[in-house]
Scaffold this motif. Sequence first.
Motif, PDB file in Angstrom:
ATOM      1  N   GLY A  14      -7.753  -0.293  -1.690  1.00 44.07           N
ATOM      2  CA  GLY A  14      -8.831  -0.339  -1.075  1.00 44.07           C
ATOM      3  C   GLY A  14      -9.092  -0.689   0.637  1.00 44.07           C
ATOM      4  O   GLY A  14      -7.903  -1.162   1.818  1.00 44.07           O
ATOM      5  N   ASN A  15     -10.157  -0.686   0.943  1.00 36.58           N
ATOM      6  CA  ASN A  15     -10.561  -1.592   1.914  1.00 36.58           C
ATOM      7  C   ASN A  15     -10.518  -2.691   2.028  1.00 36.58           C
ATOM      8  O   ASN A  15     -10.668  -4.120   2.791  1.00 36.58           O
ATOM      9  CB  ASN A  15     -12.547  -1.673   2.646  1.00 36.58           C
ATOM     10  N   ARG A  16     -10.394  -3.893   0.643  1.00 34.57           N
ATOM     11  CA  ARG A  16     -10.039  -5.322   0.455  1.00 34.57           C
ATOM     12  C   ARG A  16      -9.055  -6.144   1.767  1.00 34.57           C
ATOM     13  O   ARG A  16      -8.616  -7.017   2.120  1.00 34.57           O
ATOM     14  CB  ARG A  16      -9.456  -5.527  -0.699  1.00 34.57           C
ATOM     15  N   PHE A  17      -7.560  -4.822   1.768  1.00 31.56           N
ATOM     16  CA  PHE A  17      -6.871  -5.566   2.246  1.00 31.56           C
ATOM     17  C   PHE A  17      -6.137  -4.375   2.617  1.00 31.56           C
ATOM     18  O   PHE A  17      -5.412  -3.783   2.299  1.00 31.56           O
ATOM     19  CB  PHE A  17      -6.298  -6.476   2.022  1.00 31.56           C
ATOM     20  N   PRO A  18      -5.398  -4.612   4.781  1.00 29.95           N
ATOM     21  CA  PRO A  18      -4.583  -3.283   4.757  1.00 29.95           C
ATOM     22  C   PRO A  18      -3.289  -3.688   5.039  1.00 29.95           C
ATOM     23  O   PRO A  18      -2.513  -3.606   5.583  1.00 29.95           O
ATOM     24  CB  PRO A  18      -5.115  -3.623   6.380  1.00 29.95           C
ATOM     25  N   LEU A  19      -2.376  -2.748   3.552  1.00 23.63           N
ATOM     26  CA  LEU A  19      -2.028  -3.333   2.666  1.00 23.63           C
ATOM     27  C   LEU A  19      -0.334  -2.108   3.594  1.00 23.63           C
ATOM     28  O   LEU A  19       0.300  -2.416   3.866  1.00 23.63           O
ATOM     29  CB  LEU A  19      -1.314  -2.937   1.061  1.00 23.63           C
ATOM     30  N   GLY A  20      -0.546  -0.770   4.029  1.00 26.35           N
ATOM     31  CA  GLY A  20      -0.534   0.035   4.514  1.00 26.35           C
ATOM     32  C   GLY A  20       0.037  -0.862   6.096  1.00 26.35           C
ATOM     33  O   GLY A  20       0.895  -0.290   6.569  1.00 26.35           O
ATOM     34  N   THR A  21      -0.872  -0.643   6.592  1.00 19.13           N
ATOM     35  CA  THR A  21      -0.762  -1.360   7.724  1.00 19.13           C
ATOM     36  C   THR A  21       0.362  -2.342   7.974  1.00 19.13           C
ATOM     37  O   THR A  21       1.560  -2.919   9.123  1.00 19.13           O
ATOM     38  CB  THR A  21      -1.933  -1.914   8.802  1.00 19.13           C
ATOM     39  N   LEU A  22       0.539  -3.479   6.979  1.00 17.53           N
ATOM     40  CA  LEU A  22       1.142  -4.427   7.247  1.00 17.53           C
ATOM     41  C   LEU A  22       2.562  -4.088   6.489  1.00 17.53           C
ATOM     42  O   LEU A  22       3.501  -4.097   7.387  1.00 17.53           O
ATOM     43  CB  LEU A  22       0.901  -5.895   5.450  1.00 17.53           C
ATOM     44  N   VAL A  23       2.874  -2.929   5.765  1.00 18.74           N
ATOM     45  CA  VAL A  23       4.295  -2.823   5.267  1.00 18.74           C
ATOM     46  C   VAL A  23       4.733  -2.209   6.322  1.00 18.74           C
ATOM     47  O   VAL A  23       6.120  -2.159   6.676  1.00 18.74           O
ATOM     48  CB  VAL A  23       3.739  -1.543   3.961  1.00 18.74           C
ATOM     49  N   VAL A  24       3.489  -0.896   7.006  1.00 14.61           N
ATOM     50  CA  VAL A  24       4.404  -0.339   8.945  1.00 14.61           C
ATOM     51  C   VAL A  24       4.827  -1.341   9.031  1.00 14.61           C
ATOM     52  O   VAL A  24       5.378  -1.110   9.838  1.00 14.61           O
ATOM     53  CB  VAL A  24       3.819   0.748   8.999  1.00 14.61           C
TER      54      VAL A  24
END
Length: 125
Positions: free
Chosen positions: A29-39
Motif C-alpha cells: 500500500g502507501n507504507r512503502f513504494p515497493l513497485g518503484t523499488l522493484v522497477v
Amino acid sequence: MQWLFVATGGALGAMLRFFITAHLYPVMGNRFPLGTLVVNVLGCFLVALLYIVIIEKAMLSPHWRHLLITGFLGALTTFSTFSLDALTLWQNGAPAMAILYVLANVVLCLAAVTASWYLVNFVLS
C-alpha cells in the motif's frame, strides 16, 4: 528510425512499469513504494546486461540500444541510467566524480521534489 525504436521501447517500458507497480501496490500500500523499488532494481540489472550484450560484446545491432536501453529502460526507470553513469565514472578512474554524481543526484533530486511540493502547496492554498 531511431525515434520509432525509442518510442516503441518507451511505450513497452511504461506499460511494464504500470503493470509492476499496480500489481505490487496491494502488498505494501502507501507504507512503502515497493513497485518503484522493484522497477529500479530490475532496470539496473537489465541495463548492465543489455549494455554488455549490445555495446561491449556487439552481440546485437546498435539499433537495439535505442529500443531497449533508451526507450524501454528509460520509461521503466531512469534509475538504471543513473546507476550505469555512476558505475562508468567509477570504472573510468574517477571514483570521486562518481561519488559526487551520486550525492548530487540524490540531494538535488530530493531538494527539487521538496521545493516543488512546497511551491505547489503554497500556490494552490
